[in-house]
Design an enzyme around this catalytic site. Sequence first.
Site, PDB file in Angstrom:
ATOM      1  CD  GLU A  37      -2.676   0.871   3.246  1.00 13.52           C
ATOM      2  OE1 GLU A  37      -3.809   2.141   2.841  1.00 13.52           O
ATOM      3  OE2 GLU A  37      -1.973   0.533   3.744  1.00 13.52           O
ATOM      4  CE  LYS A  73      -7.004   1.058   3.620  1.00 11.75           C
ATOM      5  NZ  LYS A  73      -5.921   1.610   4.484  1.00 11.75           N
ATOM      6  CB  CYS A 128      -3.750  -1.644   4.639  1.00 12.43           C
ATOM      7  SG  CYS A 128      -2.959  -0.962   6.246  1.00 12.43           S
TER       8      CYS A 128
END
Length: 271
Positions: A42, A113, A154
Amino acid sequence: MHLPVALVQLDARDDVAANIEPAVSLADTAAGAGARFVALPEYLQFRGSDDGFRGSARPIPGPHTDAFAEVARRRDAWILVGSTAETSLDPRRPYNTSALIAPDGSVAATYRKVHLFDVDVDDGPADTESARVTPGDELVCAEVDGVSVGMSVCYDLRFPELYRSLALAGASVLTVPSAFTERTGRDHWEVLLRARAIENGAFVLAPSQIGGPPGQPAYGRSMVIDPWGTVIAQAPDAVTIIHADLDLGRVAALRRGIPALANRRPDVYRT
């Protein structure tokens, strides 16, 4: 079927060019060593101030993915550009986007995300990612050589329902490019990754940042986990590449032996 994979662990800072160049070089090295699928972490293009992150945003495909596309074409490999800032309609809040590059250099899939890192941990990280990032609103599975790959980034890792949805959609491999914080990572990173692998009977690929700007240390320990929850490759505490060979037949075998997906009882669950 086997899928040779490599994870690249990076230490990105606040200079975009100085971050992209070594990331591309390491991806090239990994693919040249035989990896068919190379995954990076990321925030690979920038780690620093919120304004710097906003200013680094670019379209996808574009400057953040073009050099990786060239590597994919030259090496005949799939490359997961872990995540970069992708321009959105709100210049103050670009997307945090993971891009999958196909061997022909095209962008095969993008995942924005969904779960943003808005936390305030005692004696640990405090961040409001939603102040600088626009969340995505779609889950994404992509086909890699006939294998379904479920994409995430993440902080998504803390939301098991996302991974269950990807597994139910057919994902055998789950990608988790991250910049997981050192404070939480030392206790939670491996535990959560292994849980996602075990509960879904899937391989988990988790390339991470390590180190980083002052006050924002990332944990590192990039790892590959098999569907039984065994860590089959783990990075040392350095910028590096790790390799693993995924035996995809194990996914079907383990899901037959422990049919957790088939044994679900959604009729009695409550949201």
